[in-house]
Design a protein around this motif. Sequence first.
Motif, PDB file in Angstrom:
ATOM      1  N   TRP A 237      56.220 -76.177  19.411  1.00 56.00           N
ATOM      2  CA  TRP A 237      56.590 -76.499  18.037  1.00 56.00           C
ATOM      3  C   TRP A 237      55.922 -77.779  17.541  1.00 56.00           C
ATOM      4  O   TRP A 237      55.472 -77.846  16.393  1.00 56.00           O
ATOM      5  CB  TRP A 237      58.112 -76.626  17.896  1.00 56.00           C
ATOM      6  CG  TRP A 237      58.790 -75.305  18.001  1.00 56.00           C
ATOM      7  CD1 TRP A 237      59.518 -74.837  19.049  1.00 56.00           C
ATOM      8  CD2 TRP A 237      58.787 -74.257  17.028  1.00 56.00           C
ATOM      9  NE1 TRP A 237      59.975 -73.568  18.811  1.00 56.00           N
ATOM     10  CE2 TRP A 237      59.530 -73.182  17.547  1.00 56.00           C
ATOM     11  CE3 TRP A 237      58.232 -74.109  15.766  1.00 56.00           C
ATOM     12  CZ2 TRP A 237      59.748 -71.999  16.870  1.00 56.00           C
ATOM     13  CZ3 TRP A 237      58.439 -72.924  15.076  1.00 56.00           C
ATOM     14  CH2 TRP A 237      59.185 -71.890  15.636  1.00 56.00           C
ATOM     15  N   LYS A 238      55.894 -78.797  18.369  1.00 54.81           N
ATOM     16  CA  LYS A 238      55.315 -80.076  17.951  1.00 54.81           C
ATOM     17  C   LYS A 238      53.843 -79.909  17.568  1.00 54.81           C
ATOM     18  O   LYS A 238      53.370 -80.463  16.578  1.00 54.81           O
ATOM     19  CB  LYS A 238      55.461 -81.121  19.049  1.00 54.81           C
ATOM     20  CG  LYS A 238      56.888 -81.557  19.285  1.00 54.81           C
ATOM     21  CD  LYS A 238      56.982 -82.552  20.412  1.00 54.81           C
ATOM     22  CE  LYS A 238      58.432 -82.904  20.690  1.00 54.81           C
ATOM     23  NZ  LYS A 238      58.561 -83.792  21.826  1.00 54.81           N
ATOM     24  N   MET A 239      53.124 -79.130  18.366  1.00 57.86           N
ATOM     25  CA  MET A 239      51.708 -78.888  18.094  1.00 57.86           C
ATOM     26  C   MET A 239      51.553 -78.130  16.776  1.00 57.86           C
ATOM     27  O   MET A 239      50.696 -78.471  15.953  1.00 57.86           O
ATOM     28  CB  MET A 239      51.084 -78.080  19.233  1.00 57.86           C
ATOM     29  CG  MET A 239      49.649 -77.689  19.003  1.00 57.86           C
ATOM     30  SD  MET A 239      48.492 -78.960  19.424  1.00 57.86           S
ATOM     31  CE  MET A 239      48.566 -78.889  21.184  1.00 57.86           C
ATOM     32  N   LEU A 240      52.400 -77.129  16.547  1.00 57.46           N
ATOM     33  CA  LEU A 240      52.332 -76.337  15.320  1.00 57.46           C
ATOM     34  C   LEU A 240      52.612 -77.210  14.088  1.00 57.46           C
ATOM     35  O   LEU A 240      51.879 -77.144  13.084  1.00 57.46           O
ATOM     36  CB  LEU A 240      53.331 -75.178  15.370  1.00 57.46           C
ATOM     37  CG  LEU A 240      53.369 -74.275  14.148  1.00 57.46           C
ATOM     38  CD1 LEU A 240      52.053 -73.515  14.001  1.00 57.46           C
ATOM     39  CD2 LEU A 240      54.534 -73.316  14.234  1.00 57.46           C
ATOM     40  N   ILE A 241      53.627 -78.031  14.175  1.00 59.13           N
ATOM     41  CA  ILE A 241      53.977 -78.914  13.054  1.00 59.13           C
ATOM     42  C   ILE A 241      52.863 -79.927  12.804  1.00 59.13           C
ATOM     43  O   ILE A 241      52.463 -80.176  11.665  1.00 59.13           O
ATOM     44  CB  ILE A 241      55.335 -79.603  13.311  1.00 59.13           C
ATOM     45  CG1 ILE A 241      56.449 -78.559  13.275  1.00 59.13           C
ATOM     46  CG2 ILE A 241      55.590 -80.727  12.306  1.00 59.13           C
ATOM     47  CD1 ILE A 241      57.796 -79.058  13.747  1.00 59.13           C
ATOM     48  N   GLY A 242      52.341 -80.508  13.884  1.00 58.91           N
ATOM     49  CA  GLY A 242      51.250 -81.483  13.756  1.00 58.91           C
ATOM     50  C   GLY A 242      50.015 -80.877  13.118  1.00 58.91           C
ATOM     51  O   GLY A 242      49.403 -81.469  12.207  1.00 58.91           O
ATOM     52  N   LEU A 243      49.621 -79.672  13.567  1.00 57.18           N
ATOM     53  CA  LEU A 243      48.442 -79.014  12.985  1.00 57.18           C
ATOM     54  C   LEU A 243      48.696 -78.611  11.535  1.00 57.18           C
ATOM     55  O   LEU A 243      47.787 -78.672  10.695  1.00 57.18           O
ATOM     56  CB  LEU A 243      48.057 -77.792  13.827  1.00 57.18           C
ATOM     57  CG  LEU A 243      47.440 -78.103  15.188  1.00 57.18           C
ATOM     58  CD1 LEU A 243      47.220 -76.810  15.985  1.00 57.18           C
ATOM     59  CD2 LEU A 243      46.122 -78.837  15.030  1.00 57.18           C
ATOM     60  N   SER A 244      49.928 -78.205  11.225  1.00 51.14           N
ATOM     61  CA  SER A 244      50.270 -77.841   9.842  1.00 51.14           C
ATOM     62  C   SER A 244      50.145 -79.056   8.923  1.00 51.14           C
ATOM     63  O   SER A 244      49.614 -78.953   7.809  1.00 51.14           O
ATOM     64  CB  SER A 244      51.689 -77.275   9.759  1.00 51.14           C
ATOM     65  OG  SER A 244      51.775 -76.091  10.507  1.00 51.14           O
ATOM     66  N   LEU A 245      50.645 -80.203   9.385  1.00 53.85           N
ATOM     67  CA  LEU A 245      50.534 -81.433   8.593  1.00 53.85           C
ATOM     68  C   LEU A 245      49.077 -81.840   8.414  1.00 53.85           C
ATOM     69  O   LEU A 245      48.657 -82.241   7.308  1.00 53.85           O
ATOM     70  CB  LEU A 245      51.327 -82.564   9.231  1.00 53.85           C
ATOM     71  CG  LEU A 245      52.853 -82.452   9.150  1.00 53.85           C
ATOM     72  CD1 LEU A 245      53.518 -83.561   9.961  1.00 53.85           C
ATOM     73  CD2 LEU A 245      53.297 -82.520   7.689  1.00 53.85           C
ATOM     74  N   LEU A 246      48.282 -81.728   9.474  1.00 51.20           N
ATOM     75  CA  LEU A 246      46.863 -82.060   9.387  1.00 51.20           C
ATOM     76  C   LEU A 246      46.164 -81.139   8.397  1.00 51.20           C
ATOM     77  O   LEU A 246      45.371 -81.590   7.557  1.00 51.20           O
ATOM     78  CB  LEU A 246      46.214 -81.961  10.778  1.00 51.20           C
ATOM     79  CG  LEU A 246      44.726 -82.262  10.847  1.00 51.20           C
ATOM     80  CD1 LEU A 246      44.466 -83.722  10.460  1.00 51.20           C
ATOM     81  CD2 LEU A 246      44.205 -81.978  12.233  1.00 51.20           C
ATOM     82  N   PHE A 247      46.466 -79.851   8.448  1.00 50.65           N
ATOM     83  CA  PHE A 247      45.870 -78.885   7.522  1.00 50.65           C
ATOM     84  C   PHE A 247      46.274 -79.206   6.080  1.00 50.65           C
ATOM     85  O   PHE A 247      45.455 -79.150   5.161  1.00 50.65           O
ATOM     86  CB  PHE A 247      46.305 -77.461   7.901  1.00 50.65           C
ATOM     87  CG  PHE A 247      45.740 -76.395   7.030  1.00 50.65           C
ATOM     88  CD1 PHE A 247      44.395 -76.057   7.098  1.00 50.65           C
ATOM     89  CD2 PHE A 247      46.538 -75.721   6.110  1.00 50.65           C
ATOM     90  CE1 PHE A 247      43.872 -75.080   6.277  1.00 50.65           C
ATOM     91  CE2 PHE A 247      46.024 -74.745   5.291  1.00 50.65           C
ATOM     92  CZ  PHE A 247      44.680 -74.418   5.372  1.00 50.65           C
ATOM     93  N   ALA A 248      47.565 -79.566   5.894  1.00 54.63           N
ATOM     94  CA  ALA A 248      48.049 -79.914   4.549  1.00 54.63           C
ATOM     95  C   ALA A 248      47.331 -81.150   4.022  1.00 54.63           C
ATOM     96  O   ALA A 248      46.946 -81.216   2.837  1.00 54.63           O
ATOM     97  CB  ALA A 248      49.559 -80.127   4.573  1.00 54.63           C
TER      98      ALA A 248
END
Length: 152
Positions: free
Chosen positions: A131-142
């Motif tokens: 989950w942490k990786m998914l959230i981190g990558l989502s924030l980076l993409f945003a």
Amino acid sequence: MTQQPTEAQKRATLRRLEKFSRYTDSSIGVPFTRFKIGLDAIIGLLPGVGDLVGLVLSAYVLVEAQRVGASRAVKLRMLQNMGIDFLGGLLPVVGDAFDAIYKANTRNTLLLKRYLEEQLAVEPPPPPFPWKMLIGLSLLFALITGGLTLIL
């Protein structure tokens, strides 16, 4: 409470038992045949005493099975194989041939190997979802998408 042996210890035990079984059951080739006998059959040539020594040697496989945590059913089957080998070896004349053919140590090692392979084949639970990786990558993409929107 006793500590359970590791997978590496169980595999090492199997290697030891396979080597032991080869020596006791099939280490000596009979000339002009594909048949092999082992030290157990040679020791069994001594009436009575040889069969008793063979039984004591066979107990080693049972002790190792106990040590690696084999099930009660597996150990009972091993005891049955040891008893058949011992009693068959006591028969006059044909007992020595029976001893060479039955190969209780090889049978018992194979029983333990099948049991341990079943135990070792159980897959460990899958790792938790990252989950942490998914959230981190989502924030980076945003952030990247938002930055590109401002620039263009």
